[in-house]
Write a protein that holds these residues in place. Structure first.
Motif, PDB file in Angstrom:
ATOM      1  N   LYS A 191      -8.250  -0.387   6.990  1.00 22.85           N
ATOM      2  CA  LYS A 191      -8.593  -1.194   8.153  1.00 22.85           C
ATOM      3  C   LYS A 191      -9.090  -0.360   9.331  1.00 22.85           C
ATOM      4  CE  LYS A 191      -5.506  -4.942   6.905  1.00 22.85           C
ATOM      5  NZ  LYS A 191      -4.261  -5.642   7.151  1.00 22.85           N
ATOM      6  N   ASN A 244      -1.017   1.981  10.666  1.00 23.01           N
ATOM      7  CA  ASN A 244       0.376   2.011  10.222  1.00 23.01           C
ATOM      8  C   ASN A 244       1.050   3.349  10.515  1.00 23.01           C
ATOM      9  OD1 ASN A 244      -1.034   0.139   7.770  1.00 23.01           O
ATOM     10  ND2 ASN A 244       0.775  -0.673   8.783  1.00 23.01           N
ATOM     11  N   LEU A 247       0.014  -9.022   3.366  1.00 17.31           N
ATOM     12  CA  LEU A 247      -0.540 -10.366   3.556  1.00 17.31           C
ATOM     13  C   LEU A 247      -0.006 -11.369   2.546  1.00 17.31           C
ATOM     14  CD1 LEU A 247      -4.302  -9.671   4.296  1.00 17.31           C
ATOM     15  CD2 LEU A 247      -2.379  -9.798   5.869  1.00 17.31           C
ATOM     16  N   VAL A 257       3.348   1.872   3.141  1.00 16.48           N
ATOM     17  CA  VAL A 257       2.721   1.975   4.462  1.00 16.48           C
ATOM     18  C   VAL A 257       2.652   0.629   5.189  1.00 16.48           C
ATOM     19  CG1 VAL A 257       0.580   2.548   5.653  1.00 16.48           C
ATOM     20  CG2 VAL A 257       1.426   4.042   3.845  1.00 16.48           C
ATOM     21  N   ASN A 258       2.309  -0.419   4.488  1.00 10.92           N
ATOM     22  CA  ASN A 258       2.124  -1.721   5.165  1.00 10.92           C
ATOM     23  C   ASN A 258       3.411  -2.552   5.077  1.00 10.92           C
ATOM     24  OD1 ASN A 258       1.850  -2.029   2.388  1.00 10.92           O
ATOM     25  ND2 ASN A 258       0.534  -3.826   2.585  1.00 10.92           N
ATOM     26  N   ASP A 259       4.510  -1.949   5.531  1.00 13.38           N
ATOM     27  CA  ASP A 259       5.814  -2.565   5.309  1.00 13.38           C
ATOM     28  C   ASP A 259       6.207  -3.526   6.437  1.00 13.38           C
ATOM     29  OD1 ASP A 259       5.997  -0.568   7.133  1.00 13.38           O
ATOM     30  OD2 ASP A 259       7.630   0.524   6.160  1.00 13.38           O
ATOM     31  N   ASN A 260       5.372  -4.496   6.669  1.00 15.12           N
ATOM     32  CA  ASN A 260       5.667  -5.526   7.666  1.00 15.12           C
ATOM     33  C   ASN A 260       4.850  -6.766   7.334  1.00 15.12           C
ATOM     34  OD1 ASN A 260       3.040  -5.577   9.348  1.00 15.12           O
ATOM     35  ND2 ASN A 260       3.525  -3.404   9.155  1.00 15.12           N
ATOM     36  N   LEU A 261       5.207  -7.882   7.950  1.00  9.79           N
ATOM     37  CA  LEU A 261       4.579  -9.153   7.566  1.00  9.79           C
ATOM     38  C   LEU A 261       3.201  -9.358   8.193  1.00  9.79           C
ATOM     39  CD1 LEU A 261       7.570 -11.641   7.470  1.00  9.79           C
ATOM     40  CD2 LEU A 261       6.301 -10.650   5.573  1.00  9.79           C
ATOM     41  N   ALA A 262       2.799  -8.466   9.097  1.00  6.81           N
ATOM     42  CA  ALA A 262       1.423  -8.561   9.596  1.00  6.81           C
ATOM     43  C   ALA A 262       0.460  -7.874   8.636  1.00  6.81           C
ATOM     44  CB  ALA A 262       1.317  -7.944  10.983  1.00  6.81           C
ATOM     45  N   ASP A 263       0.918  -6.824   7.986  1.00  4.79           N
ATOM     46  CA  ASP A 263       0.036  -6.046   7.126  1.00  4.79           C
ATOM     47  C   ASP A 263       0.226  -6.340   5.637  1.00  4.79           C
ATOM     48  OD1 ASP A 263      -1.368  -4.418   9.070  1.00  4.79           O
ATOM     49  OD2 ASP A 263       0.588  -3.535   9.480  1.00  4.79           O
ATOM     50  N   ARG A 281      -7.532 -13.101   5.220  1.00  7.95           N
ATOM     51  CA  ARG A 281      -7.052 -14.472   5.197  1.00  7.95           C
ATOM     52  C   ARG A 281      -7.602 -15.186   6.432  1.00  7.95           C
ATOM     53  NH1 ARG A 281      -0.554 -13.344   6.135  1.00  7.95           N
ATOM     54  NH2 ARG A 281      -0.765 -12.311   8.135  1.00  7.95           N
ATOM     55  N   ARG A 330      -3.389  -0.923  15.236  1.00 12.26           N
ATOM     56  CA  ARG A 330      -2.446  -1.335  14.190  1.00 12.26           C
ATOM     57  C   ARG A 330      -2.338  -0.279  13.089  1.00 12.26           C
ATOM     58  NH1 ARG A 330       0.850  -5.414  15.489  1.00 12.26           N
ATOM     59  NH2 ARG A 330       1.212  -5.537  13.245  1.00 12.26           N
ATOM     60  N   GLU A 351       0.853  -1.195   0.000  1.00  8.95           N
ATOM     61  CA  GLU A 351       0.000   0.000   0.000  1.00  8.95           C
ATOM     62  C   GLU A 351       0.886   1.241   0.000  1.00  8.95           C
ATOM     63  OE1 GLU A 351      -3.126  -0.526  -0.184  1.00  8.95           O
ATOM     64  OE2 GLU A 351      -3.475  -2.513   0.699  1.00  8.95           O
TER      65      GLU A 351
END
Lengths: 754, 341
Positions: free
Chosen positions: B159, B131, A689, A681-687, B246, B129, A672
């Motif tokens: 989200k 970001n 997917l 923005v979603n630079d991690n393995l939780a976000d 998921r 959460r 994202e």
């Protein structure tokens, strides 16, 4: 070349490095023990366009254990600018004050411990002169240009596509989009540098031992001979480690300044910006057919995002133009420059996004024609490259469709969208063509054989999780008539003979052919010595008839001479050969280039004799909740025909992983971007997917037998990339079948189906 | 991550003593508080590594598990110690039988490893959460820096919250268990320097308003020691439905915690919570009222869902969650109604 090298092909063989991997003995680059390392932590930019006007370092320098801070001011002039994955100019880092993109490396903090380096890095205050950035397509300031054609990228064309499109009775005209994606290998982009006088050793996970060596040498103005790269195991690469990146020279310089080893293990979020990614793409696809389904026109125009200085692009029209018989073809590719890091290779770089468009379009066309989508592909199947008329070296596409369709139960499909339902769940079946060009490059190797029947092969190959050590061992065992356990394989060290980048699915073909050639050279030496020795049992025999088998040199009449005798005759300790293999069609200097880190490649689409592709068919069942619209994929069936399969065990894993990644790409993955700031923005393995185990239920892989003597002598087409290619469209097509909604933009999410 | 001092509390008294130091700012749930309680650490350590939280002292309260780690049910309800681990509560047979909503809210969260580590008390204090909150290189975040703005408002916000958000913050509460507690009218036991107090769980978290940096009504130095979920004829017919991209290891896009007391097809009482959608663990009294006394059919479920989301407001990408939230609640109500109890 002797056929014996392939003797053990097609039999499942466990990884020879499997035990080392599962017991933690396998050394990944950052695991390599080095004496007294200092630890580096990267400071990266919080803006995506502008200049650095200054840095306050006092607070960072006050952190106990702080050793050094590399900035533009302290080391900027010590390295020449890097090149991108296409070997052309790319974004810079510490060389100037310029910020090209979000998360650009702007300083390197080095300390006695990782913790101290991290703390100090967090205490660095950076002052910027920011400018308004352009994030992506449609952002003000993004600059589009038509991609020029060159040796790598052509614009396949034939006939008069616009006229044929206008005249045809049935047509689709649609636009598709694929998102930004990041590889996210579990192993991060680590670098450890150690100097020994003027010589530099780099421990770094890479898919290009010699490429990395050459790139760093060039940037530091060193002799390549003084740079050694070591990468014995790679914890996931997927293309992300296929080219040198900016970080390496700064770690080398940090180590040189400190006269001490320096180790960098960057963070997950930094992985999004200090390496490469799959750029977002857009497509305009026009397909036209007669009522009988025969294609009359294919027009495919693509747009790809890249950084400001780079024109890196993947140009998947090379593939989409070749998939189906069609008399009129027009293609075009555009690049769009934005304030972003330079993209790069990611599994099936051109084919994944471009085939999503084509295979979605074929499904739309089948629907328009009222025709089964498999039948539409059958009607347009061809054994001849539709662009230039060359024969395909082999093409088993419809065999793949038939095998996968039977296993999947395609016959049970009610073609009407929305017609199939199981309780609260809408059911959809979808399928698509998969493909990947068959590539092979030059390679070198050193092979030795002892009188006791033990062999050692050494080559600077890359074990990126694919089972590369085992592939080579199987080939040598076959070629020398030994057991796989008799073979030791050394790879991942640039002191060993070079092989090409582990990319483009060339690895198995390139390394197997050089290994086979080395075996043949040993066989020839032993056979020649045996027939020339008057006391031996093969005195005066035809050396070409002698084979290495079951630990002996054997004649056609069944007579056998143990290796102890045959090898002992020519060598006391070990018989060693160094060989180079240059595949047919490549220039004679291809081997020399290999040593300089240059990548000559015989590409499936660029050959004079044939067009070479592996093909496959991918099927998926989706279930979509009637109310809340979650998308599930309970069944996946893929069939592939990729010529010779060296090791079905690891090939299965490769195919399976590719298919799962295809589901991921279709339903889950997207980086994202904040459009205002051009930042991920979603630079991690939780976000960011990817599917978890619960998302993948039943998965079948079918190996469709295929012999191809034209693709290369051993018939190896490569399997690494093809698994992902068709799944994106297969999922989208299944979603259409379940709901009647055609989603042309990935990933497909709940909100698109509400 | 910044250097910090690690203190180990042997019991509650010592924990409170360590956390209520001489300094003005003692331990609190505020992200800027210099003293923080450490239980499972699954949020706190994460945020420290990201440099979002920079506590000077961590007071490890894991040794309080003996005092405050029990899971016990009696006629009055379910008593959950704050130091009980998520996995323990999710696996408890009585919880699974009599309070299935609670068990499901826990086992559908996070990963097995995290559920083995995370405490219930810490779980309800899990931070958003968003970001933009979790990355300090973004300067505009009213939660981190009051008055700095909200980068999420016009940014990547798929989200985030559609209920209870404000012009200052659209962060959503990410947890599941807290939603179940809110729905079932639980209370929270709190210990502080001034002694013990009991708070309605619904009042533990605050709406962002113009002070999004103040997330709870805990006073400095206070410690959550447990929860009580009151018994009721609705707890067995209860479930937690979680909708996400998921099937595991992901936060809710939307979720519904539903408990029904149904007699002859007619709803006598309903308890309804919504997750993923709101700025805090959300109980929908409106939806409960809409169902009370009505036969539970599709129309009633839709009416309740409409009531629950009536005041929802979308921001950019998150707007679809209003409709998805409605559908999630409809599905959960119909599923709860169909439960064999």
């Amino acid at each position: 070349m002797a056929d014996d090298a392939g003797r053990l092909y097609g039999k499942p063989e466990v990884r020879i490095d499997g035990a080392a991997k599962v017991t933690g003995q396998a050394r990944y680059a950052s695991d390599e023990p080095v004496a007294n390392p200092a630890y580096a932590y990267l400071v990266t930019s919080a803006i995506s366009r502008g200049h650095i006007t200054g840095m306050d370092l006092a607070a960072a320098e006050a952190v106990p254990g702080l050793l050094d801070i590399l900035t533009h001011e302290t080391v900027g002039k010590e390295a020449k600018p890097p090149v991108g994955p296409d070997q052309k100019p790319t974004t810079t880092t510490l060389e100037t004050t310029q910020v090209w993109h979000d998360g650009q490396i702007i300083a390197v903090v080095v300390a006695d411990s990782f913790e101290a380096a991290r703390e100090a890095a967090h205490r660095v205050v950076v002052h910027y002169a920011p400018e308004t950035p352009s994030a992506t397509f449609d952002s003000p300031g993004a600059e589009a240009e038509v991609r020029k054609t060159d040796e790598q990228h052509k614009d396949p064309a034939k006939g008069d596509a616009p006229a044929a499109f206008a005249a045809a009775p049935v047509k689709i005209d649609a636009r598709y989009e694929t998102p930004t994606q990041h590889h996210n290998p579990l192993e991060l982009f680590t670098t450890t540098c150690v100097w020994d006088g003027p010589k530099l050793t780099i421990y770094e996970p890479t898919q290009t031992m010699y490429g990395l060596k050459a790139a760093v040498a060039k940037q530091l103005g060193m002799e390549p001979a003084d740079v050694r790269t070591i990468s014995r195991y790679v914890g996931g690469a997927f293309g992300s480690k296929g080219a040198a990146t900016s970080r390496t020279v700064w770690i080398a310089i940090a180590a040189r300044r400190l006269k001490r080893a320096v180790k960098l293990v960057p963070t997950r979020d930094q992985a999004f910006t200090i390496a490469t990614y799959r750029a977002e793409t857009r497509h305009h696809l026009q397909l036209a057919a007669n009522r009988d389904g025969k294609l009359q026109a294919l027009i495919h125009e693509g747009w790809e995002v890249t950084s400001r200085p780079s024109s890196y692009n993947v140009s998947g029209t090379e593939t989409t133009a070749r998939m189906y018989a069609c008399p009129n073809i027009a293609t075009k590719v555009n690049v769009v420059h934005a304030d972003r890091n330079t993209p790069g290779f990611m599994r099936a770089p051109p084919d994944t996004p471009y085939m999503f468009a084509l295979e979605s379009g074929m499904d739309e066309l089948a629907h328009e024609l009222g025709m089964d989508p498999i039948e539409l592909r059958r009607i347009n199947d061809t054994q001849t490259d539709p662009v230039d008329g060359k024969p395909f070296s082999s093409r088993s596409l419809m065999k793949c469709f038939d095998a996968a369709a039977a296993k999947f139960g395609w016959a049970k499909r009610d073609p009407k969208p929305g017609a199939m339902r199981d309780g609260d769940w809408l059911v959809g079946y979808g399928c698509a063509t998969s493909c990947y060009p068959s590539n092979i490059g030059p390679a070198a190797a050193r092979l030795s054989l002892t009188p006791r029947g033990k062999a050692v092969i050494q080559l600077a190959g890359h074990e990126i999780g694919t089972g590369a050590y085992t592939t080579v061992a199987i080939t040598v065992a076959g070629g020398l008539g030994l057991k796989v356990t008799d073979i030791q394989v050394f790879m991942g060290d640039s002191n060993l003979p070079p092989v090409p980048v582990a990319g483009g699915s060339n690895n198995a073909a390139s390394t197997a052919h050089v290994a086979a050639k080395a075996c043949e050279e040993i066989r020839q030496k032993l056979a020649l010595a045996a027939v020339q020795n008057n006391a031996g049992i093969f005195a005066g025999a035809d050396p070409s008839k002698l084979r290495l088998t079951d630990g002996a040199l054997a004649g056609p009449d069944g007579r056998r001479e143990p290796l102890e005798t045959a090898v002992g005759r020519v060598a006391g300790g070990a018989l060693e050969v160094h060989v180079e293999n240059v595949p047919e069609g490549l220039p004679p200097d291809a081997a020399a280039g290999l040593y300089q880190g240059k990548m000559a490649m015989s590409r499936g689409t660029g050959r004079k004799d044939v067009t070479a592709y592996a093909f496959g068919a991918q099927f998926v069942e989706v279930r979509i909740h009637a109310l809340t619209r979650e998308i599930r994929t309970p069944r996946i069936v893929s069939a592939f025909a990729s010529g010779t399969i060296v090791n079905p065990l690891t090939a299965y894993s490769q195919y399976m992983g590719g298919a799962i990644w295809g589901v991921s790409s279709a339903l889950h993955e997207a980086t994202e971007i904040d459009l205002r700031e051009a930042r991920y923005v979603n630079d991690n393995l939780a976000d960011y997917l990817v599917p978890v185990n619960a998302d993948i239920d039943h998965l079948d892989v079918i190996f469709v037998p295929e012999e191809d003597s034209r693709v290369n002598p051993l018939g190896i087409k490569g399997i690494g990339e093809i698994g992902i290619v068709g799944m994106n469209a297969a999922v989208a097509n299944a979603v259409f079948h379940a709901t009647g909604k055609r989603i042309r933009k990935l990933p497909i999410r709940i909100e698109h189906l509400l | 991550m910044r250097p910090f001092r690690y203190e180990h509390a042997a019991d509650r008294a010592q924990a409170l003593q360590l956390a209520n130091g001489p300094r003005e700012a003692t331990a609190s749930a505020h992200i800027t508080a210099p003293i923080q309680y450490l239980a499972g650490g699954t949020t706190l350590i994460d945020l420290m590594k990201l440099d979002v939280m920079r506590p000077e002292v961590l007071v490890d309260i894991n040794a309080l598990a003996g005092q405050h780690g029990a899971i016990r049910a009696d006629a009055s309800g379910l008593h959950l110690g704050a130091l009980a681990r998520m996995a323990d509560a999710a696996d408890d047979l009585v919880v699974r039988r009599d309070y299935p909503m609670i068990a499901q809210s826990l086992e559908l969260a996070a990963s097995p490893q995290l559920r083995n580590m995370a405490s219930l008390g810490g779980n309800v204090l899990q931070r958003t959460r968003c970001n933009y909150f979790r990355d300090p290189s973004w300067t505009a975040c009213n939660k981190r820096h009051p008055g700095s703005g909200c980068a999420a408002m016009d940014g990547v916000n798929r989200k985030l919250a559609v209920l209870g958000a404000s012009d200052h913050c659209i962060a959503n509460y990410p947890g599941d268990f807290g939603v179940a507690l809110a729905a079932l009218g639980a209370t929270v036991d709190i210990e502080g320097a001034g002694g013990r107090r009991v708070l309605a769980f619904e009042d533990l978290h605050r709406l962002p308003g113009d002070t999004p940096h103040i997330e709870t009504n805990l006073k400095p130095g206070e410690l959550i020691t447990g929860f009580t979920v009151p018994a009721g004829p609705w707890t067995r017919r209860s479930l937690y439905l979680k909708i996400r991209d998921r099937q595991s290891y992901e936060f809710a896009l939307t979720s519904a915690a539903v408990a029904l007391d149904v007699e002859g097809g007619v709803v006598r009482e309903a308890r309804i919570g919504l997750g993923g959608l709101a700025a805090k663990p959300w109980r929908s009294h409106e939806a409960e009222a809409a169902l009370k006394g009505r036969p539970l059919d599709e129309a009633a479920a839709h009416a309740a869902a409409d009531a629950a989301l009536a005041k929802a407001a979308g921001h950019g990408e998150a707007t679809f969650k209003i409709e998805l939230g409605r559908r999630t609640l409809v599905r959960a109500l119909l599923q709860a109604h169909a439960m064999e109890v």
